[in-house]
Design a protein around this motif. Sequence first.
Motif, short mmCIF file in Angstrom:
data_model
loop_
_atom_site.label_atom_id
_atom_site.label_comp_id
_atom_site.label_asym_id
_atom_site.label_seq_id
_atom_site.Cartn_x
_atom_site.Cartn_y
_atom_site.Cartn_z
N PRO A 8 0.84 -1.21 0.00
CA PRO A 8 0.00 0.00 0.00
C PRO A 8 0.86 1.25 0.00
O PRO A 8 1.94 1.31 0.58
CB PRO A 8 -0.81 -0.12 1.29
CG PRO A 8 -0.79 -1.60 1.60
CD PRO A 8 0.51 -2.11 1.11
N ALA A 61 -3.81 9.51 -4.93
CA ALA A 61 -4.53 8.49 -4.17
C ALA A 61 -5.39 7.62 -5.08
O ALA A 61 -5.48 6.40 -4.91
CB ALA A 61 -5.39 9.14 -3.09
N GLU A 62 -6.01 8.27 -6.10
CA GLU A 62 -6.83 7.49 -7.04
C GLU A 62 -5.96 6.52 -7.84
O GLU A 62 -6.33 5.37 -8.10
CB GLU A 62 -7.58 8.42 -7.97
CG GLU A 62 -8.66 9.24 -7.27
CD GLU A 62 -9.33 10.23 -8.22
OE1 GLU A 62 -8.89 10.30 -9.39
OE2 GLU A 62 -10.29 10.90 -7.80
N GLN A 64 -3.11 5.31 -6.83
CA GLN A 64 -2.68 4.25 -5.92
C GLN A 64 -3.79 3.22 -5.71
O GLN A 64 -3.54 2.00 -5.65
CB GLN A 64 -2.26 4.83 -4.58
CG GLN A 64 -1.73 3.80 -3.59
CD GLN A 64 -0.47 3.13 -4.09
OE1 GLN A 64 0.47 3.82 -4.53
NE2 GLN A 64 -0.44 1.80 -4.07
N ALA A 65 -5.05 3.70 -5.60
CA ALA A 65 -6.17 2.79 -5.46
C ALA A 65 -6.30 1.90 -6.69
O ALA A 65 -6.59 0.70 -6.59
CB ALA A 65 -7.46 3.58 -5.22
N ASP A 68 -3.64 -0.73 -6.42
CA ASP A 68 -3.99 -1.77 -5.46
C ASP A 68 -5.04 -2.71 -6.03
O ASP A 68 -4.98 -3.93 -5.85
CB ASP A 68 -4.49 -1.14 -4.16
CG ASP A 68 -3.38 -0.37 -3.42
OD1 ASP A 68 -2.19 -0.62 -3.73
OD2 ASP A 68 -3.71 0.46 -2.57
N ALA A 69 -6.03 -2.15 -6.73
CA ALA A 69 -7.09 -2.98 -7.33
C ALA A 69 -6.51 -3.89 -8.41
O ALA A 69 -6.89 -5.06 -8.53
CB ALA A 69 -8.19 -2.10 -7.91
N ARG A 144 -3.40 6.09 -13.34
CA ARG A 144 -4.69 5.50 -12.98
C ARG A 144 -5.35 4.85 -14.18
O ARG A 144 -5.89 3.74 -14.09
CB ARG A 144 -5.60 6.58 -12.40
CG ARG A 144 -6.99 6.06 -12.01
CD ARG A 144 -7.81 7.16 -11.36
NE ARG A 144 -7.98 8.29 -12.26
CZ ARG A 144 -8.89 8.34 -13.25
NH1 ARG A 144 -9.69 7.29 -13.46
NH2 ARG A 144 -9.00 9.41 -14.02
#
Length: 457
Positions: A8, A61-62, A64-65, A68-69, A144
């Motif tokens: 993370p 952050a988006e 990074q999300a 992670d997904a 992203r």
Amino acid sequence: MTATDTQPYEQRARRRARGGPLREAVALVLLPLPLLVAVVPAAFAGGGTRRWFGRGDGQRAEAQAAKDAAAAAFYELDTAQRDLRISIETITAVDNSPRARRAAEDYQGFIRRIDEVSQGYITAVDAHDLDRDDLDGAAAGRARADLTRAREELERTKADLDRFGQGLGPLLAAAETQLARLAPAVERARQALLAASNALDAVRAKGLKADELAARLAGLAPELTKLNEGAGRHGVQETIRRADEVLRQAEALRAEAEQLPERAAEIDKRLVSLRTRAQAISTRAGQVDPVLSELRRRYSAACWQDLQRVPEQAADSVAQAETELREAQQARDEQRWADATSRLATVRALLDTTNEAVSAAGDRLQRLDAVSFDRQQEVDRTRFAVRDAQRLAMTGRSTPDPRHARPLDDAVARLDRAVDGLEGRHPDWWHFLTETEAVRETAARVVREIREERGGG
């Protein structure tokens, strides 16, 4: 992709934050005094190069999300692929059918596709360093987007892989059933071989030989060796087939071994019985000559000439049977059970044939005496059989079927000729009897045909 890539973002950011103040403090100590005066106010005023609360942080952050997904989708696809590989290996280990081979080929196609989408995911991860301090909004947006596309490809591939795996259900179930049979089948074969060996030992302990059975049991040793080598070398289906065959042969051996004492006793009993029967037939064969003399005296040659050699043939058959009996006894003494049984069967066949021939002379005289005394009884019996067949042929019909009427008409004519042939000084009574018997057989055959055609059995 390294372990750091999948961790993370918050954890990596916290590590970097913990290391930042220490490095800044060391730098301040080493700076010259004028520069130190200029730098310290800016440092304590938060004037560093990293923007902790800039407007690009939301896009970071988006991104990074999305990363992670994508990592989660990659892990799920990898897990599904590993599970499916086990299923395919299970199927191919057991099933060599065209359907199973096609499933294995389709799985290889999925492997290539998984490699492609996995490489796309890794490329997307390597192309974007989301921990960079100078990451701007555009770069975060591109990251992203790339990571989202990678995730979607991974998810689509997993969905297709799941559907493919569901389609393998029947093949997998059949393969698992075969595998479930493997160990019990091999164990049953081993236990059957052990039981056969123990049965042979028990027979030998009773003083009986079982050399043939022992040789057959030794012949199964190579098969046991192959069973012990396992399915990994010989294949599941072949191993199960071999185990079933070994089981069948071992059980047959055990059963024969257990029955051997009883078999020996039965052979002994048959030897005594057949000796007694041979003696009885030999005695009866000696009574054929007086019967033939009576036939010659009272009836024409046609009535007895086929019986002329019965006494001689009976004597020869009895002598041959006695020879076979002696050889059967020797085989029994040497415990050659199969040979003894075979010779006893030969003796029985010889005695059956001889008994029929010896009985034929007495039966012939009895029948000739009966018909010469009252021919009408034989005629009436035969006419009744023909009329019964004629009535059945006319049942439910105004005219008989020619297939049935013609042989019955011929039978009536044949009977009339047989009766007419009795006229004269020396009638052939035996010819008359054979003709009436043939007429009755014709009537019986027509009756059978009619009942079969009408469904009456």
